[in-house]
Scaffold this motif. Structure first.
Motif, PDB file in Angstrom:
ATOM      1  N   ASN A  39      40.728  28.490  51.966  1.00  0.00           N
ATOM      2  CA  ASN A  39      39.966  29.000  53.092  1.00  0.00           C
ATOM      3  C   ASN A  39      40.135  30.499  53.234  1.00  0.00           C
ATOM      4  N   LEU A  40      41.327  30.915  52.977  1.00  0.00           N
ATOM      5  CA  LEU A  40      41.580  32.353  53.064  1.00  0.00           C
ATOM      6  C   LEU A  40      40.712  33.117  52.079  1.00  0.00           C
ATOM      7  N   LYS A  41      40.606  32.562  50.886  1.00  0.00           N
ATOM      8  CA  LYS A  41      39.761  33.222  49.886  1.00  0.00           C
ATOM      9  C   LYS A  41      38.301  33.215  50.305  1.00  0.00           C
ATOM     10  N   GLU A  42      37.871  32.085  50.878  1.00  0.00           N
ATOM     11  CA  GLU A  42      36.494  32.001  51.350  1.00  0.00           C
ATOM     12  C   GLU A  42      36.218  33.080  52.388  1.00  0.00           C
ATOM     13  N   LYS A  43      37.113  33.170  53.319  1.00  0.00           N
ATOM     14  CA  LYS A  43      36.940  34.162  54.377  1.00  0.00           C
ATOM     15  C   LYS A  43      36.915  35.571  53.790  1.00  0.00           C
TER      16      LYS A  43
END
Length: 476
Positions: free
Chosen positions: A47-51
């Motif tokens: 999710n961090l990468k997505e954000k």
DNA sequence: CGGGTTTGACCTGCGC
DNA sequence: GCGCAGGTCAAACCCG
């Protein structure tokens, strides 16, 4: 979550070093996202990468938008420079032509005293012409003296600049130079224009005369007479009424409007119905817009500024010989319509009146325009070399104006190709074009009149559609 | 509530 | 100096 926000901030700021409004949006969004994420308790690295990727995309989008804005500004600047240069070229060409004509005239009328030319009411027009000539000399000097770089800077005024405005700037500049000889920068121009050369008035007498003339020029007015049921004719600009007065000799009140399209726009207009024929609306314009005009306003503004410059340049057939009377009727240019254009120098301020109240069938268009027997109905058939002619640009103005009026039967048809090759509508150049070709004023007015006449005729049973649009245009 | 209109007051220039 | 007329200002009002 904190590293994500920092990353976004650093990315946006590093794109051009300026913190933009988009940054606020970004941080706001991510803040909300952050709270929602925290609320859900999701902390996975995916999710961090997505954000992070989303933030990157947004930052890139913001950077592109900023770049787009910069490009737009640059394009506008280039357009403005083009307008000003084209106007300058046209006016110089015309002045050169005028000087040739005057020199030949001087040869034939060598013994004619100058006092005759500046006698009585004709003096006003003569003063205008004198000033134009003075400025012509100054500009000629400038041409030979100033570098092209200087000129680009000097000519980067607003696209709506007129000859009058140019004169005003020169006058201001001259004043500034006289008063602040030791400050090379001078006073900053409101529009960012930094004058560095002024007219070369050599003595105080010239200066005083020029100042008087400038005051008169500032008061030069253009009056448009047109039949309309509406309280105001549509000219594409936004106006705010600031007063109303009962004028002497007219039972109809006179309304005062000022332009509200830009703060501080000096343009004002007076609207009053004709006492003799109350279907005739007399609109008097004064001043020059200090802002770009929408296409709908360009036509009227260019018509009025062109008429004003016609007045000021003294290039009308009658005025050119210094015999301007209180009412000048250039009959030679308007067969069958002697009252279409009137120059008045007896009024407190020089005024040119465009009379649009005559039925169009009184003015056969093929007699008015030298370019095409079918003008303005088939301008698209003009040869390419004419497309760059200021007159043709004016015709485009008319087409733009008619389009903006929602007229379905456009008398001016322009091919897409032509519009692309000549995308700019040059108010100032067209104003100068009027001085270059007196026939054009007649042709333009005739064309506008024909539209008004058609509109009036087409909507005679349905009130005036133009009039109803007018109120909408002007009250928005 | 903001923006536009109305309208009486005020200012200015000009002629007598 | 006075009156008149044109032009502008600004408070009150109106309207969406």
């Amino acid at each position: 979550m904190e590293p994500v926000d920092h990353h976004i901030v650093s990315l946006v700021q590093s794109s051009d070093g300026i913190k933009r409004t988009g940054l606020n949006l970004l941080t706001t969004n991510t803040a909300s996202e952050k709270s929602s994420v925290a609320g859900d308790g999701i902390t996975s690295s995916q999710n961090l990468k997505e954000k992070q990727r989303l933030a990157d995309v947004r930052a890139e989008l913001d950077r592109i938008n900023a770049e787009n804005q910069r490009l737009k500004l640059t394009l506008n600047q280039v357009n403005s420079n083009y307008y000003a240069l084209q106007m300058h070229l046209v006016s110089l060409t015309q002045r050169h032509r005028n000087r040739i004509a005057e020199s030949s005239e001087a040869n034939t009328q060598m013994n004619r005293p100058i006092e005759e030319k500046t006698h009585g009411e004709g003096m006003v027009a003569r003063q205008f012409m004198d000033l134009v000539q003075t400025e012509t000399k100054a500009e000629t000097d400038e041409l030979s003296e100033s570098s092209s770089e200087d000129r680009c800077q000097e000519l980067s005024g607003s696209p709506g600049n007129t000859i009058v405005e140019s004169m005003e700037r020169r006058q201001r500049n001259n004043k500034s130079r006289n008063q602040r000889e030791d400050t090379p920068e001078g006073l900053p121009h409101p529009a960012g224009w930094l004058p560095n050369k002024g007219p070369k008035f050599n003595n105080s007498k010239d200066n005083e005369q020029a100042q008087q003339t400038m005051a008169m020029i500032r008061k030069a007015r253009v009056s448009v007479r047109a039949r309309s049921e509406a309280s105001m004719i549509s000219d594409g600009c936004q106006w705010r009424k600031y007063g109303q007065k009962m004028a002497k000799g007219n039972p109809c009140p006179r309304a005062y409007y000022r332009c509200t399209m830009a703060t501080g726009c000096p343009v004002r207009k007076q609207v009053q119905r004709c006492a003799e024929d109350r279907t005739i609306l007399v609109t008097t314009y004064e001043g020059n817009h200090n802002h770009p005009l929408p296409p709908a306003a360009m036509a009227m503004a260019s018509t009025t500024s062109a008429a004003a410059s016609t007045l000021l340049s003294g290039s009308m057939p009658s005025a050119d010989h210094g015999i301007m009377n209180s009412n000048i009727v250039p009959k030679g240019m308007l067969p069958g319509s002697p009252n279409l254009i009137t120059l008045s120098a007896s009024a407190p301020f020089p005024t040119v009146t465009l009379d649009l109240t005559h039925p169009p069938n009184q003015r056969p268009l093929h007699q008015l325009h030298p370019l095409s027997p079918n003008w303005p109905h088939n301008i698209s058939s003009l040869p390419d070399h004419l497309l760059g002619h200021p007159i043709y640009n004016q015709s485009k103005l008319l087409g733009t104006y008619l389009s903006s009026q929602g007229n379905n039967e456009l008398p001016v048809h322009l091919s897409q190709n032509q519009m692309q090759r000549h995308p700019m509508v040059d108010t100032a150049a067209t104003a100068a074009a009027i001085t270059a070709d007196p026939n054009f004023t007649a042709a333009l007015v005739a064309a506008i009149t024909s539209i008004i006449g058609n509109s009036h005729r087409d909507n005679s049973g349905n009130n005036n559609s133009t009039a109803s649009r007018n109120s909408g245009d002007n009250n928005t």
